[in-house]
Design a protein around this motif. Structure first.
Motif, short mmCIF file in Angstrom:
data_model
loop_
_atom_site.label_atom_id
_atom_site.label_comp_id
_atom_site.label_asym_id
_atom_site.label_seq_id
_atom_site.Cartn_x
_atom_site.Cartn_y
_atom_site.Cartn_z
N GLY A 233 0.46 -1.22 -0.05
CA GLY A 233 -0.04 0.07 -0.04
C GLY A 233 0.78 1.24 0.10
N GLY A 235 2.44 2.65 -2.76
CA GLY A 235 2.21 3.15 -3.92
C GLY A 235 3.02 2.52 -5.09
N LYS A 236 3.63 1.37 -5.05
CA LYS A 236 4.45 0.90 -6.06
C LYS A 236 3.75 0.77 -7.41
CE LYS A 236 5.29 -2.67 -3.52
NZ LYS A 236 4.66 -2.30 -2.33
N THR A 237 2.24 0.20 -7.11
CA THR A 237 1.63 -0.14 -8.41
C THR A 237 1.30 1.10 -9.15
OG1 THR A 237 0.97 -2.26 -7.59
CG2 THR A 237 -0.25 -1.28 -9.47
N VAL A 238 0.89 2.12 -8.35
CA VAL A 238 0.50 3.57 -8.66
C VAL A 238 1.87 4.39 -9.50
CG1 VAL A 238 -0.29 5.92 -8.24
CG2 VAL A 238 -1.21 4.02 -7.22
N ARG A 260 -2.31 -8.39 -8.49
CA ARG A 260 -3.41 -8.26 -8.56
C ARG A 260 -4.37 -8.51 -9.64
NH1 ARG A 260 -1.77 -4.98 -4.94
NH2 ARG A 260 -1.81 -5.38 -2.78
N ARG B 358 -8.04 0.52 -1.78
CA ARG B 358 -7.20 0.79 -3.22
C ARG B 358 -8.50 0.96 -4.15
NH1 ARG B 358 -1.99 -1.88 -3.09
NH2 ARG B 358 -1.88 -2.61 -0.98
N1 LIG Z 1 0.64 9.37 -6.52
C1 LIG Z 1 -0.59 8.78 -5.85
N2 LIG Z 1 -1.49 9.51 -5.64
C2 LIG Z 1 -2.63 9.20 -4.85
N3 LIG Z 1 -2.84 8.28 -4.18
C3 LIG Z 1 -1.76 6.96 -4.41
C4 LIG Z 1 -0.74 7.72 -4.97
N4 LIG Z 1 0.22 6.58 -4.92
C5 LIG Z 1 -0.57 5.42 -4.12
N5 LIG Z 1 -1.80 6.13 -3.77
C6 LIG Z 1 -2.74 5.54 -3.10
O1 LIG Z 1 -2.01 4.21 -2.27
C7 LIG Z 1 -2.95 3.09 -2.69
C8 LIG Z 1 -1.75 2.07 -2.70
O2 LIG Z 1 -1.04 2.14 -3.81
P1 LIG Z 1 -0.54 0.90 -4.51
O3 LIG Z 1 -1.43 -0.02 -4.80
O4 LIG Z 1 0.40 1.35 -5.73
O5 LIG Z 1 0.35 0.13 -3.38
P2 LIG Z 1 1.44 -0.95 -3.74
O6 LIG Z 1 2.79 -0.19 -3.02
O7 LIG Z 1 1.56 -1.43 -5.06
O8 LIG Z 1 1.07 -2.15 -2.72
P3 LIG Z 1 1.37 -3.60 -2.82
O9 LIG Z 1 2.49 -3.95 -2.64
O10 LIG Z 1 0.36 -4.23 -1.86
O11 LIG Z 1 0.76 -4.03 -4.14
C9 LIG Z 1 -3.68 3.56 -3.94
O12 LIG Z 1 -4.57 2.59 -3.82
C10 LIG Z 1 -3.96 4.87 -3.84
O13 LIG Z 1 -5.04 5.03 -3.03
#
Ligand SMILES: Nc1ncnc2c1ncn2[C@@H]1O[C@H](COP(=O)(O)OP(=O)(O)OP(=O)(O)O)[C@@H](O)[C@H]1O
Ligand SMILES: [Mg+2]
Lengths: 580, 465
Positions: A233, A235-238, A260, B358
């Motif tokens: 969570g 924000g890697k995927t974002v 996912r 998310r």
């Molecule tokens: N640049 C951004 N602007 C706004 N919201 C963001 C941003 N980056 C992340 N988020 C928020 O954080 C949430 C989690 O981000 P993300 O899914 O990219 O996490 P992750 O690091 O990929 O997690 P995981 O390892 O579980 O896959 C997103 O659903 C969004 O709500």
């Protein structure tokens, strides 16, 4: 092609051992069991071959037959890859859906590319020309955006006896060479082997992401490699998705590796609608997706990154700048670990096999900027952005460390920043870029000589802010000098206005490098002018309550058009107010 | 396909929940087995692994009473399947799908592999419907969307069950789920290793809310065989897939407690002498959990959906423990309960900082909730995080050391917990939630607002004072 038939004698998870396999080669593929599941030989011992099976082995039985064809795992390369979505072993998911419905069942085989579709082939060479590896013999308009260059496959040379023009399928020969050989629009390449190039080039061009914290603070060069580690969570995927959307690349190869399903659906539904900020074409026209979600078979997940990078190299060979997004390399490493433990190999750190680091490095090394083989002369690149998912967000774990050793930029995501919804949650204290020196020339040429020093100043302010905060925690903020309090405020502005960037805002999601520069310039001008005003005896309050401070907060939402004029005017009005 | 079923009397070794069977011919991985004891009792087992004619079988009900001499094993040739029928709504089954409510067995309409198959990513439909749970910390800040998998991370003794039940009952209130449309609503409740008291609590809850007739329950109690727990979530989700994708229902699935599930997985792993990963859990636990959680979602062209709310206990309230950690890496967010808040008497004791949804953005905004929703949520987060910082500060320098502004943030954090998060039993509409949010935001000077559009501030600031 030869055939070797054996019988299954052991099954454990995704690994299967068959006996009677004398003659089967390492890393050749085999059809396993009555359903003909695809597998790859990963160990040979006497007449026994151990295979990793790319499909779920539930229901597979002892004594069922295994047939090996002596061919390694290949990627099929040709027009039709773009806007395509493939699983880890390059089966097209749309075709799988047509064959087995909404759920992926076992033993379905489908070619990666559509062999019935006709493409308009435009020749670039003529009869009598001699050709060798990598020469471009013709072109195909693959999508609205991308011209697919048909190349002579590696290792082939000859003289053209006939070259065609018109509509052909990928299997029909479009060029006949002497000696009866022919070239079609489609070639195959073993995924685990890097495609050949002429030479490696220095990374000296910015890989433009449109994200302020990356471009300005921790830039990655075209052909470089950045890793994005962070807890769940953060924000890697974002990050991966925003780069896939907005970065300035010709081609995007997106590998959803063990993550996912819904995230892939999002890419699939959004990318056809979203337009590339540089060309105005639908993003899907430059994108190929390789998707092996967390619930799909683990061995195919292991293969997915090789399938993906082979596609990336293929477009690189055409002379394109390719960006490869991997989300997440940790899931690949876990697949490797699972297979290794089924082989009862001696585990090293955290149960990962001792060759984890070597395998990772070999994969990452396939990125870079290169001169391509063949004529006309051209360069191509593969820039790798790799997400890492460290258990408990702890960066000392093996996959992060092994990736770190070969990466040129670290974009570390921080859980605490994510908790406060500061996105992108890049930890500016530990992130770094080794490309900065090499890119200074580019910044000077394309943006401004001043940018690197502004960036240094911003980093210094953030650093100072951190220290001051600690002091304030001990003595209370009221005890700090006014100039220090202005530094604190400026640090806050840098974080809130410059580092934070809202991907959900249409205006802010992509910030051109020039706007980044001007935003930074405005913030730091406010700081410098403010410090001088304090020296001149003005009160902190009068500096902090001036309308110029408030307008800094509106910058990120201001349109790009006219921003540079606005910024000039802004600095003028600052000066007017404070430096009479 | 060979239909010969075979009976073996070749047990060579029994180890923990595992049994080793020799000279097996043609066995299949994943096939079900019956182990017949001398007493005539029959236990169910499943083939885990095959090596050179040796089958490794996990015995669901435990290996007690099995002996190598007199027990025999019958391999069915069929992987684990469960019968499904609409008559299962309102019924209660044990952890492997056998009725325990005293009613006759169900006549299945179909029998499906409990492991299911991965949904083809191109067949998925993007979730987009807001589910109003009536809970501000969820609806306002971590919105649940139909087809999402959103777990509750709890600690022992924290009211996760109460919260889950409240979500279940309030989410189904008429008109509250947005465009409910054609789809019907049903519940699948899968319990692994919960106490009889907890089981009663849910049962009573389902009865009182009138949901019992639409609920299928699979219960493995704390004193039931642990290995059965590996089957319970899979059977529950097979039922959910049947209801959602065959019958067009919107299905809410509760799985509790995933930590007990993971412990059963660990038990099998160590019995197989596998190399353990973090805290002894198997290295493949991420993938294993993913094959459960990823079954939630929507499918193109299907009316129904599966929304999954797993509940798990964080041992020692540690969010970095492998079970919450790996779950968080798979699910689409998390709702995190906090012990300190619970002690302060806040219900639900949701610590919003580590929470996340998310899919929130897909379910909110004008036409779905309200246009100011995103901004309000972001601003509340930013202010609350600052208030929490201020709270940490006073521990060191006392309240006097705080600036005037920081004191405001401090008060904001307190009020936020009291008025926004805390809502004993109340079912709040989303616009009520957002209005409360605005009242709280108005405690902070306008100049501090950095995450909300100007136009919304003018419209809402100070509104309710
Ligand atoms: N640049 C951004 N602007 C706004 N919201 C963001 C941003 N980056 C992340 N988020 C928020 O954080 C949430 C989690 O981000 P993300 O899914 O990219 O996490 P992750 O690091 O990929 O997690 P995981 O390892 O579980 O896959 C997103 O659903 C969004 O709500
Ligand atoms: Mg992710």
């Amino acid at each position: 092609m030869y055939e070797i038939k054996g019988k299954i004698c052991e099954i454990s998870g995704s690994t299967v051992i068959a006996k009677g396999m004398v003659g089967a080669g390492m890393h050749t593929t085999a059809l396993v069991g009555n359903d003909g599941l695809l597998g790859e030989v990963i160990r040979i011992h006497g007449d026994r071959a151990t295979m990793q099976v790319y499909e779920d082995t539930t229901g597979l039985g002892l004594d069922e037959e295994v047939i090996s064809f002596g061919k390694p795992l290949m990627a099929e390369l040709g027009p039709g890859l773009l806007s395509g979505i493939f699983d880890g072993i390059q089966r097209p998911l749309e075709a799988l859906k047509a064959a087995s419905g909404n759920f992926i069942s076992r033993g379905i085989k489908r070619r990666a590319l559509d062999s019935s579709k006709k493409w308009d082939f435009v020749p670039k060479l003529k009869k009598g020309d001699t050709v060798s590896s990598g020469d471009i013999i013709g072109e195909v308009q693959e999508t609205e955006r991308i011209v697919h260059r048909i190349m002579v496959p590696p290792g082939i040379t000859g003289t053209i006896e006939e070259i065609k023009e018109g509509s052909y399928t990928i299997d029909e020969p479009v060029t006949l060479l002497d000696g009866g050989r022919s070239i079609s629009m489609c070639q195959e390449w073993p995924v685990r082997r890097p495609r050949p190039v002429n030479g490696r080039l220095n990374p000296d061009t910015l890989f433009v992401t449109g994200q302020r914290v990356f471009d300005t603070l921790f830039p990655v060069a075209v052909g470089g490699m950045a890793i994005v580690p962070g807890g769940f969570g953060t924000g890697k995927t974002v990050v991966e998705q925003s780069l896939a959307k907005f970065s300035k690349a010709d081609i995007i190869v997106y590998i959803g590796c063990g993550e996912r399903g819904n995230e892939m659906t999002e890419v699939l539904t959004d990318f056809p609608k979203l337009l590339d900020p540089f060309t105005g074409q639908p993003l899907i026209c430059r994108t190929a997706l390789v998707v092996n979600t967390s619930n799909m078979p683990v061995a195919a997940r292991e293969a997915s990154i090789f399938t993906g990078i082979t596609i990336a190299e293929y477009y690189r060979d055409m002379g394109y700048g390719v960006a490869l997004m991997v989300d997440s390399i940790s899931r690949w490493a876990e697949a490797l670990r699972e297979i290794s433990s089924r082989l009862e190999e001696m585990p090293s750190e955290e149960g990962y096999p001792s060759y984890l680091g070597a395998r990772l490095a070999a994969f990452y090394e396939r990125g870079g900027r290169f001169t391509c083989q063949g004529s006309p002369e051209r360069t191509g690149s593969v820039t790798i952005i790799s997400a890492v998912s460290p258990p408990a967000g702890d960066l000392s774990e093996p996959v992060t460390q092994a990736s770190l050793r070969v990466s040129g930029a670290l974009w570390a995501l921080n859980t605490d920043l994510a908790y406060r919804r500061h996105f992108p949650a890049v930890d500016w204290n530990i992130s770094f870029s080794l490309y900065y020196e090499g890119l200074k020339g580019w910044f000077a040429r394309e943006v401004s000589e001043e940018l690197p020093s502004l960036k240094n100043e911003a980093v210094a302010v953030l650093q100072k802010e951190g220290e001051l905060k600690e002091i304030a925690q001990l003595v209370g903020i009221e005890a700090l000098q006014d100039s220090d309090r202005l530094t604190l405020e400026t640090g806050g502005i840098l974080r809130e206005v410059f580092l934070r960037q809202n991907v959900f805002s249409a205006t802010d999601a992509f910030c051109p490098i020039d706007k980044q520069f001007r935003m930074l310039k405005c913030i730091l001008s406010f700081y410098t002018v403010g410090l001088n005003a304090l020296k001149d005896g003005l009160s902190l309050d009068s500096v902090l309550s001036c309308p110029e401070k408030a307008s800094l907060f509106r910058m990120s939402e201001m349109p790009v058009e006219g921003f540079s004029e606005w910024a000039l005017g802004y600095i003028e009005s600052l000066k007017k107010r404070f430096c009479l | 396909m060979k239909l010969v079923t075979s009976e073996y009397r070749t047990i060579s070794r029994i180890s923990g929940p595992l049994l080793f069977l020799e000279r097996v011919r043609g066995g299949r991985v994943g096939e079900m087995a019956d182990v017949r004891l001398r007493s005539g009792e029959i236990k169910k087992g499943q083939v885990l692994q095959l090596m050179e004619g040796t089958a490794v079988i996990q015995v669901l009900e435990g290996t007690a009473g099995i002996d190598a001499e007199d027990s025999s094993v019958y391999l069915s040739g069929e992987v684990a399947k469960t019968g499904l029928s609409m008559d299962m709504l309102g019924r209660t089954f044990n952890g492997i799908g056998e009725p325990i409510d005293g009613l006759p067995p169900v006549i299945p309409e179909m029998r499906l592999d409990i492991n299911g198959l991965p949904i083809n990513p191109v067949a998925r439909e993007k979730p987009s419907h807001f589910i109003q749970t009536g809970i501000s910390a969820i609806d306002g800040l971590n919105t649940l969307v139909r087809g999402q998998k959103l777990p509750i991370f709890s600690g022992s003794g924290l009211p996760a069950n109460e919260l889950a039940l409240q979500i279940l009952t309030q989410a189904q209130a008429p008109g509250s789920t947005g465009d409910e449309g054609e789809g019907r609503f049903s519940i699948v409740f899968g319990a692994m290793g919960i106490t009889a008291r907890e089981a009663m609590f849910f049962r009573k809850g389902f009865e009182e809310s009138g949901a019992i007739g639409r609920t299928t329950t699979f219960i493995n109690l704390a004193d039931d065989p642990t290995i059965e727990r590996l089957f319970t979530p899979r059977i529950s989700l097979t039922m959910a897939e049947y209801l959602a994708f065959e019958k067009g229902h919107h299905v809410l699935v509760i799985l509790t407690d995933m930590t007990n599930y993971a412990d059963a997985l660990r038990e099998i792993g160590s019995a197989r002498e596998e190399i353990p990963g973090r805290r002894g859990y198997p290295g493949y636990m991420y993938t294993d959990l993913a094959t459960i959680y990823e079954r939630a979602g929507r499918i193109k062209g299907k009316k129904g959906s599966i929304t999954l709310i797993p509940i798990l206990t964080m041992p020692e309230d540690d969010i970095t423990h492998p079970v919450p950690d790996l779950s968080g890496y798979i699910t689409e967010g998390q709702v995190v309960l906090n012990r300190q808040m619970h002690r302060k008497g806040i219900y639900p004791p949701i610590d919003v900082l580590p929470c996340l949804s998310r899919l929130m953005n897909l379910g909110i905004g004008s036409g779905k909730t309200r246009e100011d929703h995103r901004g309000v949520a972001d601003q509340l987060y930013a202010f609350y995080a600052r208030g929490r910082d201020a709270r940490k500060l006073i521990a060191i320098i006392g309240e006097e050391g705080l600036s005037g502004l920081d004191k405001k943030y401090l008060r904001f954090a307190d009020e936020f917990e009291k008025r926004f998060v805390s809502q004993e039993g109340e079912d709040r509409s989303i616009s009520r939630t957002l209005d409360i949010g605005w009242k709280l935001l108005s405690m902070i000077p306008k100049t501090e607002f950095t995450r909300i559009k100007e136009e919304f501030i003018t419209g809402h600031y100070s509104r309710g004072d």
